[in-house]
Each structure stands twice: as C-alpha cells, then as structure tokens.
Scaffold this active site. Structure first.
Site, PDB file in Angstrom:
ATOM      1  N   GLY A  75       0.806  -1.213   0.000  1.00 44.84           N
ATOM      2  CA  GLY A  75       0.000   0.000   0.000  1.00 44.84           C
ATOM      3  C   GLY A  75       0.842   1.267   0.000  1.00 44.84           C
ATOM      4  N   SER A  76       1.913   1.272   0.775  1.00 46.23           N
ATOM      5  CA  SER A  76       2.748   2.475   0.863  1.00 46.23           C
ATOM      6  C   SER A  76       3.338   2.815  -0.502  1.00 46.23           C
ATOM      7  CB  SER A  76       3.880   2.280   1.873  1.00 46.23           C
ATOM      8  OG  SER A  76       3.348   2.001   3.148  1.00 46.23           O
ATOM      9  N   ASN A 156      -7.913   4.074   8.697  1.00 42.74           N
ATOM     10  CA  ASN A 156      -7.348   2.879   9.317  1.00 42.74           C
ATOM     11  C   ASN A 156      -7.474   2.868  10.834  1.00 42.74           C
ATOM     12  OD1 ASN A 156      -5.392   4.977   8.428  1.00 42.74           O
ATOM     13  ND2 ASN A 156      -4.060   3.938   9.877  1.00 42.74           N
ATOM     14  N   GLN A 184      -7.699  -0.075   3.586  1.00 41.76           N
ATOM     15  CA  GLN A 184      -8.585  -0.654   4.596  1.00 41.76           C
ATOM     16  C   GLN A 184      -9.923  -1.100   4.001  1.00 41.76           C
ATOM     17  OE1 GLN A 184      -8.107  -1.321   7.906  1.00 41.76           O
ATOM     18  NE2 GLN A 184      -5.994  -0.602   7.789  1.00 41.76           N
ATOM     19  N   SER A 204      -3.607  -3.226  -0.579  1.00 39.90           N
ATOM     20  CA  SER A 204      -2.507  -4.026  -0.045  1.00 39.90           C
ATOM     21  C   SER A 204      -3.023  -5.380   0.431  1.00 39.90           C
ATOM     22  CB  SER A 204      -1.863  -3.268   1.117  1.00 39.90           C
ATOM     23  OG  SER A 204      -0.844  -4.046   1.695  1.00 39.90           O
ATOM     24  N   HIS A 206      -1.989  -7.746   2.533  1.00 45.11           N
ATOM     25  CA  HIS A 206      -1.952  -8.265   3.907  1.00 45.11           C
ATOM     26  C   HIS A 206      -3.057  -7.710   4.794  1.00 45.11           C
ATOM     27  CE1 HIS A 206       0.101  -5.014   6.381  1.00 45.11           C
ATOM     28  NE2 HIS A 206       0.337  -4.549   5.170  1.00 45.11           N
ATOM     29  N   THR A 242      11.592  -8.383 -11.618  1.00 45.33           N
ATOM     30  CA  THR A 242      10.930  -9.681 -11.700  1.00 45.33           C
ATOM     31  C   THR A 242       9.775  -9.735 -10.707  1.00 45.33           C
ATOM     32  OG1 THR A 242      12.986 -10.684 -12.378  1.00 45.33           O
ATOM     33  CG2 THR A 242      11.297 -12.175 -11.525  1.00 45.33           C
ATOM     34  N   CYS A 329       3.326   6.854  21.195  1.00 46.20           N
ATOM     35  CA  CYS A 329       4.441   6.894  22.140  1.00 46.20           C
ATOM     36  C   CYS A 329       5.477   5.824  21.849  1.00 46.20           C
ATOM     37  CB  CYS A 329       3.944   6.710  23.565  1.00 46.20           C
ATOM     38  SG  CYS A 329       2.774   7.964  24.049  1.00 46.20           S
TER      39      CYS A 329
HETATM   40  C1  LIG Z   1      -1.653  -0.528   6.118  1.00 42.83           C
HETATM   41  C2  LIG Z   1      -1.999   0.709   5.401  1.00 42.83           C
HETATM   42  C3  LIG Z   1      -1.114   1.260   4.448  1.00 42.83           C
HETATM   43  C4  LIG Z   1       0.249   0.683   4.187  1.00 42.83           C
HETATM   44  O1  LIG Z   1       0.184  -0.518   3.469  1.00 42.83           O
HETATM   45  P1  LIG Z   1       1.487  -1.436   3.405  1.00 42.83           P
HETATM   46  O2  LIG Z   1       1.118  -2.530   2.466  1.00 42.83           O
HETATM   47  O3  LIG Z   1       1.716  -1.928   4.791  1.00 42.83           O
HETATM   48  O4  LIG Z   1       2.590  -0.587   2.889  1.00 42.83           O
HETATM   49  C5  LIG Z   1      -1.517   2.402   3.788  1.00 42.83           C
HETATM   50  N1  LIG Z   1      -2.710   2.965   4.014  1.00 42.83           N
HETATM   51  C6  LIG Z   1      -3.576   2.465   4.908  1.00 42.83           C
HETATM   52  C7  LIG Z   1      -4.892   3.134   5.104  1.00 42.83           C
HETATM   53  C8  LIG Z   1      -3.252   1.326   5.629  1.00 42.83           C
HETATM   54  O5  LIG Z   1      -4.109   0.847   6.527  1.00 42.83           O
END
Ligand SMILES: *Cc1c(COP(=O)(O)O)cnc(C)c1O
Length: 403
Positions: A75-76, A156, A184, A204, A206, A242, A329
């Site tokens: 996602g990032s 999120n 999300q 993303s 995961h 790849t 924190c």
């Molecule tokens: C988890 C998350 C990301 C980051 O995704 P990754 O696959 O961990 O890089 C970006 N945006 C939101 C809203 C997320 O919850």
C-alpha cells in the site's frame, strides 16, 4: 480450575493472517512453478499466465480493466507512486497544488510533506468530528492549479467510510485527478472505480488475508503517471523488476475470496462490532471515535479517559488480547494520534485510545472474552492514575471540539 488462556487477535487493521486457501494457492509458485514469467520456455509461461489471471481477478473486483492494474510491493508504494507520479506529471502543466485530509495514513501524509519540500502546495482538509470528510469542503479547496485530490476510502484508525463517490464526481467534473487509499476498504466494502470516478487507487494484500509485501495500484487508462522503476518490461514497463509471482497470486486469491464473502461477513462483523461497542461503552467516561454507522464492519475505536493507551495495550496483551492504540508513544513520539486530533479530541482524551479491529476469523466468543477482560483492566489502570483521580474530583475539563 485455572482459566484457559485465550489469544484474541483484534488488530486486523494492522495486518491479517494469510488464509489457508490463499497459502495453498501461493505454494506452487515457490516450489514447482518457480520460472521467471518473462522466460519463454514453458516453466516461465507457467508463471506468466497466473500473473495475468491475477490481474484480471483484481480488476474484476474493482470494476476496472486488467490493463489498469499494476502490482506493487504494498500500500505504501502504491500511495507514493500515485501521488508523486501525478504531482510530477501535472507540475509540467503548472499544476502544483494537492488537496488531501489531515487524517490520511502516513504513506499519504509524508508523501505530501515530501512534495511540499519540492515546492508543491498542499491543502490538508479538516475532518468533520464524526470522522467523515465533507465533499463540499473538498470542492471549496479546488483551485485552477489543483493537480490531485487524495482522500482515503476508509480510515485505518477510526474506521470511518468516506463519501468517495461524491468526491470522485466533484473531481471528475473539475478535471482534477482523484486518488484514494483503499487499503482498509478493499475486500471489505464494495468498490467500483468507474461508478465512483476514481483515477488512482491503492490496495494491499496483507490487510485482507493475503501475504505481506504485495499490493496494487489501479491507474485509470489515460492517467499517464511516470514509471516508478525503470528496468525491464514488467508491469508494462512502468514498474520494472521480476514479479513477486507467489505474492501476486496470493493477493488475487485473497481479494477474490474476500469479495465473494463480503456481504455475509459484513453482516456478521457488524453485529459483533456493535455488541463490542455497546459493551465497552458501559465503562464510565468512555467514548466511541468516529461515526457509529459509517464505519468499517470490524472497526471499534474507543477512548477511555484517565488512562494511557500504551498501558492498556500491555495489560490486554497479558490477557491474550491483541489490539492497538492510536497514540504513537511507542514510536518515540509523545504526540497522540493525528487521526484522533483531527476529529477534535483533546490530547488527554486521545492518549487513552484503543482500536480493536475484527476480521472474519473472529468469533462471538472473542467478543465475550474482550468484554470480560476490558473493564477490569481499565479499572486497574485508573486506580493507579493521578489524572483519573483528578477527573473524578471534577478538576479536569476537556473541550471536545464538535464541527
Ligand atoms: C496498512 C496501510 C497502508 C500501508 O500498506 P502497506 O502494504 O503496509 O505498505 C496504507 N494505508 C492504509 C490506510 C493502511 O491501513
């Protein structure tokens, strides 16, 4: 008899376990079908065809075209590519203004901050106190030189769902590109990139029971953002390297599974979520963050006055409950969550936050168990809290900003 220790995983907004069927779908691509998809012999082709199948599957789940899907490392990466790509391309036409919100994920906020250093101007919109962005605020922020609007599909932390279709329609009518971080939302709520006028969308694997380290960017036909990685011809030359074949196969299998069971799961999770919220709100001086209805089916975000979210997490962990806290924190900063501040909570209240995020693998027994351990843990912390004592003596007044 000693009570059996349960582990209740309620941090599915952070990540989810890979589902067994997804794991099985991925395995051959590590062992027997290990060929490079770019190779011409049959071992390579064995990996190429599933890759294109995966692209079709992902496209179908979003109502996109297969040629509009690019696989990324998560996602990032998709957020960075979409926003920096659009900004750099449109800057050549003199458009150097971006509109986003104060409660985006850091993958969006820090990307925008990086662009500000390059000379772009960014408008960070306030979020309404129920955690929902107002489309008319987006419209008001648009300028002649606005290149891109980026508003997340679902938050999120507090789980609130955004009026993505309305924002998309506004952007389309004004000729501004619209990106949404749907990390999300994908697999959890319906997404239709055509009906919702979305130009760029990040997801993303995961977060919906697929593997970590793989995601996708939907990039509408005609949105010609620059290549992310130069090199080979993978991803039509726009993101070389790849392919993560097993990961991509896993992403598609997980998304398909999640979309197929979406409605039934949402019904079940919404019931569990609302029971968890109602039970937790029995605790005095607690509050629900974000709109009670316009939220992800599995998201529970609470604040308990007089305690620290971190301590709460540690004690819950001892009871086997995995949750998360908005305050940062642990990451070396004493600032409470930017999301909770953006909806008008004062620092002291935002510090006592708890996010519990459920997935299809959670059960009603998990909710029972959380509701059994949470109230005594909160009471235990409050008993040691000078702030709580002060609150009880009426010595603390907060201003919760409603807007
Ligand atoms: C988890 C998350 C990301 C980051 O995704 P990754 O696959 O961990 O890089 C970006 N945006 C939101 C809203 C997320 O919850």
């Amino acid at each position: 008899m000693a009570q059996e220790k349960r582990v209740v995983y309620a941090d599915n907004a952070a990540t989810t376990p890979v589902s067994p069927s997804v794991f099985r779908a991925m395995e051959p691509f590590y062992t027997t079908h290990y060929g490079n998809p770019s190779s011409l012999y049959s071992l390579g082709r064995q990996a190429k065809l599933p890759l294109e199948d995966a692209r079709r599957t992902v496209a179908a789940c979003l109502n996109a075209e297969p040629g509009e899907i690019y696989f990324t490392s998560g996602g990032s990466e998709a957020d960075n590519w979409a926003i920096k790509g659009a900004a750099h391309l449109l800057a050549k036409k003199g458009k150097k203004h971006i509109v986003t919100t104060k409660f985006e994920h850091h993958a969006v906020l820090h990307t925008c901050a990086a662009l500000e250093k390059e000379g772009f101007e960014v408008t960070y919109l306030d979020v309404h106190s129920n955690g929902v962005v107002r489309p008319e605020e987006v419209e008001k922020a648009l300028r002649e030189d606005t290149a891109l609007v980026s508003v997340m599909f679902a938050n999120n932390e507090i789980g609130t769902l955004q009026p993505v279709g309305e924002i998309g329609a506004i952007c389309r009518s004004r000729g501004v590109w619209f990106h949404t971080d749907a990390v999300q939302a994908a697999g959890t709520v319906p997404i239709d990139v055509k009906a919702q006028h979305i130009d760029l969308l990040s997801l993303s694997a995961h977060k919906f029971h697929g593997p970590k380290g793989v995601g996708a960017l939907y990039c509408r036909q005609g949105v010609a953002i620059p290549n992310l990685i130069d090199g080979g011809a993978q991803e039509r030359g726009r993101r070389a390297g790849t392919e993560n074949v097993a990961g991509i196969v896993g992403l598609a299998a997980a998304l398909q599974e999640a979309c197929a069971s979406m409605e039934e799961r949402a019904r079940r999770l919404t019931k569990m979520r609302d029971r968890l919220i109602a039970g937790a709100l029995q605790i005095e001086r607690s509050r629900l963050n974000g709109d009670p209805e316009k939220r992800l089916p599995g998201n529970v975000s609470l604040c308990f006055e007089g305690i620290e979210g971190e301590s709460l997490l540690l004690l819950l962990d001892l009871k086997g409950v995995c949750g998360s806290s908005g305050s940062a924190c642990t990451s070396g900063s004493l600032d409470p969550s930017h999301v909770l501040l953006s909806i008008g909570l004062p620092h002291e209240v935002a510090h006592g936050s708890l996010r519990l995020s459920l997935s299809g693998q959670n059960t009603e027994e998990d909710v029972d168990y959380i509701l059994q351990v949470l109230p005594p843990v909160v009471a235990q912390l409050r008993a040691m809290s000078p702030l709580w004592e002060e609150i009880q003596n009426g010595g603390v007044s907060y201003e919760i900003r409603e807007f």
